[in-house]
Scaffold this active site. Structure first.
Site, PDB file in Angstrom:
ATOM      1  N   ASN A  79     -35.515  20.404  -0.818  1.00 52.90           N
ATOM      2  CA  ASN A  79     -35.238  21.582   0.007  1.00 52.90           C
ATOM      3  C   ASN A  79     -33.989  22.263  -0.556  1.00 52.90           C
ATOM      4  O   ASN A  79     -32.873  21.790  -0.341  1.00 52.90           O
ATOM      5  CB  ASN A  79     -35.014  21.127   1.464  1.00 52.90           C
ATOM      6  CG  ASN A  79     -34.567  22.272   2.356  1.00 52.90           C
ATOM      7  OD1 ASN A  79     -34.630  23.432   1.963  1.00 52.90           O
ATOM      8  ND2 ASN A  79     -34.117  21.938   3.561  1.00 52.90           N
ATOM      9  N   TRP A  80     -34.230  23.355  -1.274  1.00 58.10           N
ATOM     10  CA  TRP A  80     -33.094  24.021  -1.941  1.00 58.10           C
ATOM     11  C   TRP A  80     -32.261  24.877  -0.989  1.00 58.10           C
ATOM     12  O   TRP A  80     -31.234  25.417  -1.375  1.00 58.10           O
ATOM     13  CB  TRP A  80     -33.615  24.886  -3.097  1.00 58.10           C
ATOM     14  CG  TRP A  80     -33.831  24.093  -4.359  1.00 58.10           C
ATOM     15  CD1 TRP A  80     -33.746  22.735  -4.484  1.00 58.10           C
ATOM     16  CD2 TRP A  80     -34.174  24.601  -5.655  1.00 58.10           C
ATOM     17  NE1 TRP A  80     -34.011  22.371  -5.775  1.00 58.10           N
ATOM     18  CE2 TRP A  80     -34.272  23.489  -6.518  1.00 58.10           C
ATOM     19  CE3 TRP A  80     -34.401  25.870  -6.168  1.00 58.10           C
ATOM     20  CZ2 TRP A  80     -34.597  23.619  -7.868  1.00 58.10           C
ATOM     21  CZ3 TRP A  80     -34.722  26.006  -7.512  1.00 58.10           C
ATOM     22  CH2 TRP A  80     -34.811  24.888  -8.351  1.00 58.10           C
ATOM     23  N   LYS A  81     -32.754  25.061   0.232  1.00 58.07           N
ATOM     24  CA  LYS A  81     -32.050  25.909   1.205  1.00 58.07           C
ATOM     25  C   LYS A  81     -31.731  27.277   0.587  1.00 58.07           C
ATOM     26  O   LYS A  81     -32.500  27.744  -0.243  1.00 58.07           O
ATOM     27  CB  LYS A  81     -30.790  25.197   1.704  1.00 58.07           C
ATOM     28  CG  LYS A  81     -31.101  23.778   2.180  1.00 58.07           C
ATOM     29  CD  LYS A  81     -30.028  23.197   3.023  1.00 58.07           C
ATOM     30  CE  LYS A  81     -30.460  21.798   3.472  1.00 58.07           C
ATOM     31  NZ  LYS A  81     -29.618  21.218   4.486  1.00 58.07           N
ATOM     32  N   HIS A 108     -37.080  23.139  10.652  1.00 57.03           N
ATOM     33  CA  HIS A 108     -35.817  22.593  10.165  1.00 57.03           C
ATOM     34  C   HIS A 108     -34.708  22.896  11.180  1.00 57.03           C
ATOM     35  O   HIS A 108     -34.691  23.984  11.769  1.00 57.03           O
ATOM     36  CB  HIS A 108     -35.472  23.195   8.795  1.00 57.03           C
ATOM     37  CG  HIS A 108     -34.363  22.434   8.114  1.00 57.03           C
ATOM     38  ND1 HIS A 108     -33.055  22.580   8.493  1.00 57.03           N
ATOM     39  CD2 HIS A 108     -34.385  21.510   7.142  1.00 57.03           C
ATOM     40  CE1 HIS A 108     -32.304  21.765   7.752  1.00 57.03           C
ATOM     41  NE2 HIS A 108     -33.092  21.103   6.929  1.00 57.03           N
ATOM     42  N   GLU A 116     -31.778  23.780  10.855  1.00 55.81           N
ATOM     43  CA  GLU A 116     -31.007  24.998  10.580  1.00 55.81           C
ATOM     44  C   GLU A 116     -31.746  26.229  11.119  1.00 55.81           C
ATOM     45  O   GLU A 116     -31.125  27.231  11.468  1.00 55.81           O
ATOM     46  CB  GLU A 116     -30.721  25.107   9.072  1.00 55.81           C
ATOM     47  CG  GLU A 116     -29.603  24.148   8.666  1.00 55.81           C
ATOM     48  CD  GLU A 116     -29.678  23.624   7.241  1.00 55.81           C
ATOM     49  OE1 GLU A 116     -30.406  24.187   6.413  1.00 55.81           O
ATOM     50  OE2 GLU A 116     -28.994  22.610   6.957  1.00 55.81           O
ATOM     51  N   GLU A 132     -35.278  14.136  10.563  1.00 53.46           N
ATOM     52  CA  GLU A 132     -33.954  14.518  10.064  1.00 53.46           C
ATOM     53  C   GLU A 132     -32.962  14.565  11.219  1.00 53.46           C
ATOM     54  O   GLU A 132     -32.840  15.607  11.886  1.00 53.46           O
ATOM     55  CB  GLU A 132     -34.023  15.900   9.404  1.00 53.46           C
ATOM     56  CG  GLU A 132     -34.916  15.974   8.193  1.00 53.46           C
ATOM     57  CD  GLU A 132     -34.469  17.072   7.237  1.00 53.46           C
ATOM     58  OE1 GLU A 132     -34.260  16.753   6.062  1.00 53.46           O
ATOM     59  OE2 GLU A 132     -34.297  18.222   7.655  1.00 53.46           O
ATOM     60  N   GLY A 141     -26.322  16.938   5.557  1.00 52.04           N
ATOM     61  CA  GLY A 141     -25.161  17.486   4.857  1.00 52.04           C
ATOM     62  C   GLY A 141     -23.836  16.840   5.204  1.00 52.04           C
ATOM     63  O   GLY A 141     -22.774  17.372   4.865  1.00 52.04           O
ATOM     64  N   SER A 197     -28.721  13.770   4.038  1.00 49.77           N
ATOM     65  CA  SER A 197     -27.743  13.142   3.139  1.00 49.77           C
ATOM     66  C   SER A 197     -28.318  12.090   2.192  1.00 49.77           C
ATOM     67  O   SER A 197     -27.610  11.175   1.782  1.00 49.77           O
ATOM     68  CB  SER A 197     -26.591  12.529   3.938  1.00 49.77           C
ATOM     69  OG  SER A 197     -25.844  13.531   4.578  1.00 49.77           O
ATOM     70  N   GLY A 248     -31.971  17.645   0.458  1.00 48.70           N
ATOM     71  CA  GLY A 248     -31.313  18.944   0.367  1.00 48.70           C
ATOM     72  C   GLY A 248     -30.380  18.984  -0.834  1.00 48.70           C
ATOM     73  O   GLY A 248     -30.800  19.100  -1.981  1.00 48.70           O
ATOM     74  N   GLY A 249     -29.091  18.851  -0.554  1.00 46.89           N
ATOM     75  CA  GLY A 249     -28.049  18.963  -1.584  1.00 46.89           C
ATOM     76  C   GLY A 249     -28.369  18.243  -2.892  1.00 46.89           C
ATOM     77  O   GLY A 249     -28.222  18.816  -3.979  1.00 46.89           O
TER      78      GLY A 249
HETATM   79  P1  PGA Z   1     -29.147  17.212   2.883  1.00 45.50           P
HETATM   80  O1  PGA Z   1     -30.208  18.165   3.595  1.00 45.50           O
HETATM   81  O2  PGA Z   1     -29.920  16.271   1.998  1.00 45.50           O
HETATM   82  O3  PGA Z   1     -28.267  18.128   2.102  1.00 45.50           O
HETATM   83  O4  PGA Z   1     -28.421  16.478   3.968  1.00 45.50           O
HETATM   84  C1  PGA Z   1     -31.453  17.698   4.013  1.00 45.50           C
HETATM   85  C2  PGA Z   1     -32.189  18.777   4.728  1.00 45.50           C
HETATM   86  O5  PGA Z   1     -31.544  19.569   5.441  1.00 45.50           O
HETATM   87  O6  PGA Z   1     -33.412  18.897   4.605  1.00 45.50           O
END
Ligand code: PGA
Length: 245
Positions: A6-8, A94, A96, A163, A169, A206, A227-228
């Site tokens: 997930n590149w956001k 998600h 977010e 999640e 994050g 994370s 994500g990250g």
């Molecule tokens: P993260 O994000 O790995 O940076 O914690 C995961 C996500 O939000 O899907």
């Protein structure tokens, strides 16, 4: 095993070059069975799909509009449009996006409109810290699942990603034992609701190349939403290699 990147809201045209090493890895016999999926921002869907054309790696979007038809919705993209450029997956729910107003009801509409277009849905659920502290997690998860998947007939095109919001994050991940329990609880809710034998449940929050060795010990987990650590191929590859050993 699923490895979903997930590149956001990260990445520009030059970022797609980073997938070269992941393509090479995916072609090695040892990794042929795993499923790698990239979910870049909308702007990179097409170039990334082109880049991955000769590989088995698939591409998805990170969200979509509730409405399947063209319409006056400035800034929005729908499931039909994602499909039309070759997207096969879509992340829905998600945290977010929940924070920006995606209710269970809205998420349900998005899921149904994605399924109509034959997209596979990566359906995110998870509790926040307050809910965790108040021991409301199971209740929250159940309500997200039941309401988010209302009138959905089966799980054929649905992958659930657990999640916990407090893990996204932050560098903090749940204790292995707790995580195993939560994933099993989610599977139980899904089994009961869908009479499905083998629902797929991923973990996200994370995930990195350091904690992956612990996470892979949890056999109830069917993969990871990353994500990250998915933005640089070295980290993403490390995670995959440490899982498939
Ligand atoms: P993260 O994000 O790995 O940076 O914690 C995961 C996500 O939000 O899907």
């Amino acid at each position: 095993m699923y490895f979903i990147a997930n590149w956001k809201m990260y990445g520009n045209l030059s970022s797609i070059n980073t997938v070269k090493n992941v393509i090479n890895l995916s072609k090695k016999t040892k990794f042929k069975k795993i499923k790698i999926i990239y979910c870049p921002p909308y702007t990179l869907l097409r170039p990334l799909i082109k880049k991955l054309r000769k590989s088995k790696i698939q591409v998805g979007a990170q969200n979509c509009h509730t409405d399947n038809e063209f319409g006056a919705y400035t800034g929005s993209v729908n499931a039909k449009m994602i499909k039309s450029v070759g997207g096969k997956f879509v992340i829905i729910g998600h945290s977010e996006n929940r924070l920006e107003g995606d209710s269970n009801k809205k998420i349900n509409l998005k899921i149904k409109s994605s399924l109509k277009e034959n997209l596979k849905v990566i359906f995110c659920i998870g509790e926040n810290l307050k809910e965790k502290r108040n021991k409301k997690t199971n209740k929250i998860l159940k309500s997200q699942i039941i309401n988010g998947l209302k009138n959905v007939k089966n799980l054929n095109n649905i992958i659930v990603a657990y999640e916990p919001i407090w893990a996204i994050g932050t560098g903090i991940i749940p204790k292995s034992n707790d995580l195993d329990k939560k994933v099993k609880t989610i599977k139980k809710i899904l089994n009961k609701r869908f009479k499905s034998k083998n629902p797929k449940v991923l973990y996200g929050g994370s995930v990195n190349s350091k904690n992956i060795s612990d996470l892979t010990q949890i056999s109830s987990i069917d993969g990871f939403l990353i994500g990250g650590a998915s933005q640089k191929s070295k980290n993403f590859i490390d995670i995959i290699k440490k899982t498939i050993n």
